[in-house]
Motif scaffolding. Structure first.
Motif, short mmCIF file in Angstrom:
data_model
loop_
_atom_site.label_atom_id
_atom_site.label_comp_id
_atom_site.label_asym_id
_atom_site.label_seq_id
_atom_site.Cartn_x
_atom_site.Cartn_y
_atom_site.Cartn_z
N CYS A 109 0.84 -1.20 0.00
CA CYS A 109 0.00 0.00 0.00
C CYS A 109 0.87 1.25 0.00
N ASP A 110 1.92 1.23 0.81
CA ASP A 110 2.83 2.38 0.86
C ASP A 110 3.49 2.62 -0.49
N HIS A 111 3.96 1.56 -1.13
CA HIS A 111 4.60 1.70 -2.45
C HIS A 111 3.59 2.12 -3.51
N HIS A 112 2.39 1.56 -3.44
CA HIS A 112 1.33 1.95 -4.37
C HIS A 112 1.08 3.45 -4.28
N ASP A 113 0.93 3.94 -3.05
CA ASP A 113 0.66 5.37 -2.86
C ASP A 113 1.85 6.22 -3.27
N ALA A 114 3.06 5.78 -2.94
CA ALA A 114 4.25 6.55 -3.29
C ALA A 114 4.42 6.64 -4.81
#
Length: 164
Positions: A109-114
């Motif tokens: 999720c963090d990488h998706h958002d970043a």
């Protein structure tokens, strides 16, 4: 008129993060029945598969030497490993497995958002929306440098966040 249809279903990152919170809360998890734990694990598996695809697609749009791309792809490999792992034979084994999946999914999720350019509040882990009041935030590490630099919602400025 022809319209293009995205073959990859979109994910609701906020809903995923809420479900992850059932297993990885800031304090203590709510007790889950065996059925709830199995259902939650199935949800985590499904969302992990979807998010792996979306993170890989977003990373593919970046240059090969791009560091966020490289790290995101490493995260997808780890998430695949978590998907292939089998839970232990008892409830504890399933809980450990589910928590590992949840941590891998949280990282996705963090990488998706970043990769999508979504900025997150460092205090509450919720998106910072355009036009929303936010202030700069630097969490200073013991060595003196900023460990996490970014922004937080103005409403989160006086909240205490425990580091685990």
């Amino acid at each position: 008129m022809n319209t293009l249809v995205n073959a990859t279903p979109t994910v609701d990152v906020a809903a995923i993060r809420w479900n992850i919170g059932l297993l990885l809360p800031h304090h203590q998890a709510l007790p889950l029945t065996d059925g709830e734990l199995v259902s939650l694990t199935d949800f985590l598996r499904t969302q992990t598969r979807l998010l792996i695809t979306q993170v890989e697609q977003a990373a593919a749009l970046r240059p090969a030497e791009d560091v966020p791309r490289y790290i995101a792809l490493a995260c997808t490999r780890q998430a695949r490993d978590r998907l292939q792992a089998e839970p232990g034979p008892d409830r504890h084994g399933l809980l450990v497995h589910a928590r590992r999946l949840a941590r891998a999914l949280a990282a996705l999720c963090d990488h998706h958002d970043a990769l999508a350019g979504v900025a997150m509040c460092l205090a509450c882990d919720q998106p910072l929306h355009h036009g929303e009041e936010a202030i700069p935030y630097d969490h200073v590490s013991p060595s003196g440098g900023a460990a996490r630099a970014g922004h937080i919602h103005t409403r989160c400025a006086n909240t205490v966040r425990r580091q685990h």
